[in-house]
Design an enzyme around this catalytic site. Structure first.
Site, short mmCIF file in Angstrom:
data_model
loop_
_atom_site.label_atom_id
_atom_site.label_comp_id
_atom_site.label_asym_id
_atom_site.label_seq_id
_atom_site.Cartn_x
_atom_site.Cartn_y
_atom_site.Cartn_z
N LYS A 120 0.83 -1.21 0.00
CA LYS A 120 0.00 0.00 0.00
C LYS A 120 0.87 1.26 0.00
CE LYS A 120 -2.07 1.84 3.59
NZ LYS A 120 -2.92 2.09 4.76
N ASP A 138 -6.80 1.18 1.07
CA ASP A 138 -6.81 1.26 2.53
C ASP A 138 -8.19 0.85 3.04
OD1 ASP A 138 -8.45 3.38 1.90
OD2 ASP A 138 -7.42 4.83 3.19
#
Length: 211
Positions: A120, A138
């Site tokens: 991420k 997320d």
């Protein structure tokens, strides 16, 4: 959800916010890398408060290494998990100095090899610093994608792959910003604000609210 509905959702989000940006404050790829690393399990607001004091003092790999773990902790101790984050940021800074001429590499494998940097974080850096069409999933994006039926998946990797598949090229660079902001301020976790949502009529969530 069909293709036409997805395109209309993305078009509306783009029309409302043509040039979306991360809410993390930064002026260089290195500042962004540090900020994103610090933001794990923490709010952007808390990270910005800390980096506003940190970056004027140390905003290069060399300066972070010189500050050291204990010195860095003093600036980020208000952020969750600050002990491990301080260790990771100093270590990744050392690696950047020794292996990458103090530059943040525009390379996924090299980024993910840095301490504290996962997929991420790498996606955010590649997207925001270098303009790659990467999608950093997320909790907000995961929730919005599943709740609206835009891109369902049982985990963040599955949602990322689905988004990569169904989002047209013209929207890809900005889509993760739109979805994060939508999840943060409109399609909130406890009670989505369906009544004031610009894509309510397109969303396939069955338990809509009036607020």
């Amino acid at each position: 959800m069909n293709k036409d509905k997805r395109i209309e959702i993305l078009t509306r989000l783009r029309d409302e916010n043509p040039n979306p940006e991360t809410e993390l404050e930064y002026t260089s790829p290195f500042e962004l890398l540090v900020a994103v690393t610090l933001s794990a399990q923490a709010t952007d607001v808390s990270v910005n408060k800390a980096t506003r004091k940190l970056f004027p003092v140390a905003n290069t790999p060399e300066a972070i290494v010189a500050l050291g773990v204990d010195g860095l902790k003093e600036y980020i101790k208000t952020i969750g998990l600050f002990n491990s984050k301080a260790n990771n940021v100093v270590k990744l800074s050392q690696i950047l100095v020794e292996q990458h001429n103090s530059e943040v590499p525009e390379n996924r494998e090299a980024l993910e090899a840095l301490p504290g940097v996962g997929r991420k974080t790498a996606n955010v850096v590649l997207n925001c610093a270098f303009g790659w069409p990467t999608i950093a999933v997320d909790t907000h994006i995961f929730r919005v994608s599943n709740r609206t039926n835009f891109a369902k998946g049982k985990d963040v990797v599955e949602v990322e792959k689905k988004l990569d598949k169904v989002v047209p090229k013209e929207f890809k660079v900005d889509v993760h910003h739109w979805l994060i902001l939508h999840g943060r301020y409109v399609c909130t976790a406890r009670k989505p604000k369906c009544g004031s949502c610009l894509i309510e009529d397109l969303c396939e969530f069955k338990e809509k609210t009036d607020c």
